[in-house]
Design a protein around this motif. Sequence first.
Motif, PDB file in Angstrom:
ATOM      1  N   ALA A 130      -0.441  23.377  -2.954  1.00  0.00           N
ATOM      2  CA  ALA A 130       0.198  22.856  -1.746  1.00  0.00           C
ATOM      3  C   ALA A 130      -0.582  21.662  -1.185  1.00  0.00           C
ATOM      4  O   ALA A 130       0.004  20.626  -0.841  1.00  0.00           O
ATOM      5  CB  ALA A 130       0.302  23.945  -0.683  1.00  0.00           C
ATOM      6  N   LYS A 131      -1.906  21.796  -1.117  1.00  0.00           N
ATOM      7  CA  LYS A 131      -2.742  20.698  -0.618  1.00  0.00           C
ATOM      8  C   LYS A 131      -2.667  19.495  -1.553  1.00  0.00           C
ATOM      9  O   LYS A 131      -2.588  18.339  -1.101  1.00  0.00           O
ATOM     10  CB  LYS A 131      -4.201  21.159  -0.479  1.00  0.00           C
ATOM     11  N   ASN A 132      -2.693  19.746  -2.827  1.00  0.00           N
ATOM     12  CA  ASN A 132      -2.644  18.673  -3.811  1.00  0.00           C
ATOM     13  C   ASN A 132      -1.299  17.935  -3.745  1.00  0.00           C
ATOM     14  O   ASN A 132      -1.253  16.690  -3.772  1.00  0.00           O
ATOM     15  CB  ASN A 132      -2.854  19.243  -5.207  1.00  0.00           C
ATOM     16  N   LYS A 133      -0.227  18.667  -3.622  1.00  0.00           N
ATOM     17  CA  LYS A 133       1.104  18.064  -3.531  1.00  0.00           C
ATOM     18  C   LYS A 133       1.230  17.202  -2.279  1.00  0.00           C
ATOM     19  O   LYS A 133       1.781  16.085  -2.318  1.00  0.00           O
ATOM     20  CB  LYS A 133       2.178  19.157  -3.526  1.00  0.00           C
ATOM     21  N   GLN A 134       0.701  17.711  -1.167  1.00  0.00           N
ATOM     22  CA  GLN A 134       0.777  16.972   0.096  1.00  0.00           C
ATOM     23  C   GLN A 134       0.031  15.637  -0.006  1.00  0.00           C
ATOM     24  O   GLN A 134       0.538  14.594   0.430  1.00  0.00           O
ATOM     25  CB  GLN A 134       0.182  17.808   1.229  1.00  0.00           C
ATOM     26  N   LEU A 135      -1.157  15.669  -0.595  1.00  0.00           N
ATOM     27  CA  LEU A 135      -1.924  14.430  -0.740  1.00  0.00           C
ATOM     28  C   LEU A 135      -1.237  13.454  -1.696  1.00  0.00           C
ATOM     29  O   LEU A 135      -1.216  12.245  -1.457  1.00  0.00           O
ATOM     30  CB  LEU A 135      -3.335  14.735  -1.249  1.00  0.00           C
ATOM     31  N   LEU A 136      -0.687  13.972  -2.778  1.00  0.00           N
ATOM     32  CA  LEU A 136       0.004  13.115  -3.740  1.00  0.00           C
ATOM     33  C   LEU A 136       1.224  12.438  -3.114  1.00  0.00           C
ATOM     34  O   LEU A 136       1.599  11.326  -3.500  1.00  0.00           O
ATOM     35  CB  LEU A 136       0.445  13.931  -4.963  1.00  0.00           C
ATOM     36  N   GLU A 137       1.825  13.089  -2.125  1.00  0.00           N
ATOM     37  CA  GLU A 137       2.975  12.506  -1.450  1.00  0.00           C
ATOM     38  C   GLU A 137       2.559  11.540  -0.333  1.00  0.00           C
ATOM     39  O   GLU A 137       3.177  10.482  -0.147  1.00  0.00           O
ATOM     40  CB  GLU A 137       3.856  13.617  -0.856  1.00  0.00           C
ATOM     41  N   GLU A 138       1.501  11.915   0.415  1.00  0.00           N
ATOM     42  CA  GLU A 138       1.139  11.146   1.600  1.00  0.00           C
ATOM     43  C   GLU A 138       0.246   9.944   1.307  1.00  0.00           C
ATOM     44  O   GLU A 138       0.367   8.917   1.981  1.00  0.00           O
ATOM     45  CB  GLU A 138       0.439  12.058   2.614  1.00  0.00           C
ATOM     46  N   MET A 139      -0.637  10.050   0.330  1.00  0.00           N
ATOM     47  CA  MET A 139      -1.550   8.942   0.044  1.00  0.00           C
ATOM     48  C   MET A 139      -0.816   7.661  -0.342  1.00  0.00           C
ATOM     49  O   MET A 139      -1.117   6.584   0.202  1.00  0.00           O
ATOM     50  CB  MET A 139      -2.541   9.345  -1.053  1.00  0.00           C
ATOM     51  N   PRO A 140       0.166   7.690  -1.254  1.00  0.00           N
ATOM     52  CA  PRO A 140       0.894   6.453  -1.575  1.00  0.00           C
ATOM     53  C   PRO A 140       1.650   5.896  -0.365  1.00  0.00           C
ATOM     54  O   PRO A 140       1.712   4.677  -0.180  1.00  0.00           O
ATOM     55  CB  PRO A 140       1.861   6.896  -2.682  1.00  0.00           C
ATOM     56  N   LYS A 141       2.218   6.785   0.455  1.00  0.00           N
ATOM     57  CA  LYS A 141       2.936   6.322   1.656  1.00  0.00           C
ATOM     58  C   LYS A 141       1.975   5.626   2.605  1.00  0.00           C
ATOM     59  O   LYS A 141       2.289   4.575   3.169  1.00  0.00           O
ATOM     60  CB  LYS A 141       3.596   7.508   2.361  1.00  0.00           C
ATOM     61  N   PHE A 142       0.815   6.215   2.796  1.00  0.00           N
ATOM     62  CA  PHE A 142      -0.185   5.629   3.688  1.00  0.00           C
ATOM     63  C   PHE A 142      -0.646   4.273   3.158  1.00  0.00           C
ATOM     64  O   PHE A 142      -0.760   3.301   3.905  1.00  0.00           O
ATOM     65  CB  PHE A 142      -1.375   6.575   3.804  1.00  0.00           C
ATOM     66  N   TYR A 143      -0.879   4.200   1.857  1.00  0.00           N
ATOM     67  CA  TYR A 143      -1.344   2.954   1.240  1.00  0.00           C
ATOM     68  C   TYR A 143      -0.278   1.870   1.348  1.00  0.00           C
ATOM     69  O   TYR A 143      -0.566   0.723   1.705  1.00  0.00           O
ATOM     70  CB  TYR A 143      -1.705   3.213  -0.224  1.00  0.00           C
ATOM     71  N   ASN A 144       0.969   2.238   1.057  1.00  0.00           N
ATOM     72  CA  ASN A 144       2.047   1.248   1.070  1.00  0.00           C
ATOM     73  C   ASN A 144       2.446   0.818   2.474  1.00  0.00           C
ATOM     74  O   ASN A 144       3.047  -0.251   2.648  1.00  0.00           O
ATOM     75  CB  ASN A 144       3.276   1.813   0.342  1.00  0.00           C
ATOM     76  N   SER A 145       2.104   1.625   3.470  1.00  0.00           N
ATOM     77  CA  SER A 145       2.507   1.300   4.846  1.00  0.00           C
ATOM     78  C   SER A 145       1.586   0.279   5.505  1.00  0.00           C
ATOM     79  O   SER A 145       1.899  -0.228   6.587  1.00  0.00           O
ATOM     80  CB  SER A 145       2.513   2.568   5.702  1.00  0.00           C
ATOM     81  N   ARG A 146       0.452  -0.030   4.865  1.00  0.00           N
ATOM     82  CA  ARG A 146      -0.535  -0.876   5.531  1.00  0.00           C
ATOM     83  C   ARG A 146       0.017  -2.270   5.830  1.00  0.00           C
ATOM     84  O   ARG A 146      -0.289  -2.857   6.877  1.00  0.00           O
ATOM     85  CB  ARG A 146      -1.804  -0.968   4.684  1.00  0.00           C
TER      86      ARG A 146
END
Length: 209
Positions: A130-146
């Motif tokens: 669950a933690k791994n899935k959440q990071l895999l989903e949120e990290m690219p969004k955070f990076y692309n939102s900059r």
Amino acid sequence: MKKSTEADTAMSKAAVKISADLLSNPLCEQDQAFLDSMTALDTAMRRMDSFNQEKVNQIQKTVIDPLKKYSSVFPSLNMAVKRREQTLQDYKRLQSKVEKYEEKEKTGPNMVKLHQAREELRPVKDDFEAKNKQLLEEMPKFYNSRIDYFQPSFEALIRAQVVYFTEMHKIFSELTEQIDQANLTDEQRERENEAKLNELRALSIVADD
């Protein structure tokens, strides 16, 4: 960015102090033209200081504060990565324990221990996934939102700089017209400035270079 605005403010305040010191010089009481020039200079420096403060306030509100807010995300993001790493270590440890009992002779006691190890592993495995899935989903969004996040700040910074330097050009153009009414040549102006400096030296306790 903050150091840049602090440097601009320090320079602006220093210019105001210099013009105020010149305006209070006794020479202004003796020479009306000099007084008029120093008054114009003092007014220009105070206008410059005012516009600089507006620029600094604008940059603080539209650039520095948003950057601080963006940076505040990193501690919680780093904490999420650390929690995921800790869960991974627990998962590996329990998985190794299960594999150890799977390799042992299938006796009654060993089978009981294997069952217990699998039961202990299951929630830890689910938690890690669950933690791994959440990071895999949120990290690219955070990076692309900059880019979308920073673009308004960059635009505001450019606008603040354009307004400031446009006003500076106007202020110093007007100042040049005010203190250059005699239409002197560069050579004449240099001689006049040197004469004024000599008068200032005579009025002050200064060391000759």
